[in-house]
Design a protein around this motif. Structure first.
Motif, short mmCIF file in Angstrom:
data_model
loop_
_atom_site.label_atom_id
_atom_site.label_comp_id
_atom_site.label_asym_id
_atom_site.label_seq_id
_atom_site.Cartn_x
_atom_site.Cartn_y
_atom_site.Cartn_z
N ASP A 290 4.76 -5.19 7.52
CA ASP A 290 5.73 -4.16 7.11
C ASP A 290 6.78 -4.70 6.14
N SER B 198 4.37 -3.11 -1.52
CA SER B 198 3.18 -2.27 -1.59
C SER B 198 2.09 -2.95 -2.42
N GLY B 199 0.84 -2.78 -1.98
CA GLY B 199 -0.29 -3.28 -2.74
C GLY B 199 -0.69 -4.71 -2.47
N ARG C 176 -2.63 -7.62 -0.73
CA ARG C 176 -3.91 -7.73 -0.04
C ARG C 176 -3.84 -8.83 1.02
N LEU D 223 -6.83 -5.53 4.73
CA LEU D 223 -5.99 -4.36 4.51
C LEU D 223 -5.17 -4.55 3.23
N THR E 284 -1.39 -3.30 1.77
CA THR E 284 -0.14 -2.70 2.25
C THR E 284 0.20 -1.43 1.46
N ASP E 285 0.84 -0.51 2.13
CA ASP E 285 1.25 0.76 1.52
C ASP E 285 2.47 0.55 0.60
#
Length: 315
Positions: free
Chosen positions: A84, A88-89, A91, A312, A314-315
């Motif tokens: 968290d 963002s983005g 990897r 994943l 990240t947002d």
């Protein structure tokens, strides 16, 4: 994704890794208290191996330029609490391809040692006792692999020469594999009663946490062997202790819950149990494979190609 400049944090000296692109500044950090440089310019962070989550996550909050976090573990549960805080983005990549050989070797070691009574023989040697007798073989046994990813497939590769009666594969969902069908987790109640050996290889997720609980263990046949090379919380420790103390099941654990196993914990002296201290991946096979993975990932990153093993973004 591409980067042609910036810092890369590595847990081993860059000079020891063949094939690294020369466009980055490499910083050596293996979890020491003092950082090797300001974390701010870091674009690619290879996490230290066998360090606590607190150590691993400590630099992340100061890495606003980070684009890739590369773990050296098959599981990424120890890094997830820090996701968290990432931009963002980013990897997050695991170390698929690094631990298969070593973990599969240990799986086979635990199976053979448990079936052939090696722990009792070692204790007997300490006491100068000759424990002859009749012991079980892996030949003609039915083996159930729960968690049929790359490690589970590597376990099957090593079981293949041992003349097992049957090797059954289970993953989250059903699919086909080169050696035969892979069954869904939902089929475990039907598959467990046939298995002489059950090997757990899956990552720790909310779905797998506590999977081997009272119901799972109760469905195993009398005298069966449970082998856990996954993560400790995949097994319900209390439920396992109940089965071990009754003498109905045997187990071999490379991972435990809690971990590390504290002095005085009842697992240490539970009957029918072999424990190794989470050494599935930490063998001489680790370092050369880890370095090859890092070189390959950084080469792709520098060239603007997709990195491998992305778990994943990240947002």
């Amino acid at each position: 994704m591409t980067a042609t400049t910036g810092d890369v944090w590595l847990p081993f000296p860059a000079a020891e890794v063949d094939g690294l692109p020369d466009c980055f500044r490499y910083r050596l950090w293996d979890g020491e208290e003092r950082f090797p440089a300001d974390p701010g310019p870091c674009v690619f962070y290879v996490t230290p191996y066998m360090k606590s989550p607190a150590v691993t996550l400590r630099p992340l909050a100061g890495m606003p330029a980070i684009r890739v976090v590369q773990t050296l573990t098959a599981g990424i549960d120890h890094v997830l609490p820090g996701v968290d805080a990432l931009p963002s983005g980013v990897r997050l990549c695991n170390a698929r391809g690094v631990h298969e050989a070593s973990t599969a070797e240990l799986s086979l070691t635990l199976i053979l040692a448990s079936l052939r009574g090696i722990p009792g023989m070692v204790r007997g040697q300490d006491r100068e006792e000759w424990h002859s007798g009749f012991y079980e073989a892996l030949a003609d046994k039915s083996v159930l692999i729960v968690g049929y990813g790359s490690i589970g497939a590597a376990v099957e590769d090593r079981l293949e020469p041992f003349e097992c009666r049957r090797i059954t594969r289970v993953a989250r969902s059903a699919r086909s594999a080169p050696r035969g069908p892979v069954h869904a987790l939902a089929e475990l109640p039907r598959l467990l009663p046939d298995a002489d050996v059950v090997v757990l290889c899956m990552p720790l997720t909310e779905e797998s946490r506590g999977l081997a609980g009272a119901g799972f263990l109760g469905a195993m046949k009398d005298g069966a062997l449970l082998v856990n090379v996954a993560r400790g919380p995949v097994v319900d420790t209390g439920a396992l202790l109940t089965e071990l103390r009754s003498g109905r099941l045997r187990a071999a654990l490379d991972v435990t819950d809690p971990e590390p196993l504290p002095a005085g914990h009842p697992l240490w002296h539970a009957p029918n149990l072999l424990i190794t201290p989470h050494v599935g991946g930490s063998s001489s096979a680790f370092e050369p494979r880890a370095k090859r993975l890092v070189a390959r990932q950084l080469t792709r990153f520098a060239a603007g190609e997709p990195v491998e093993n992305t778990v994943l973004i990240t947002d």
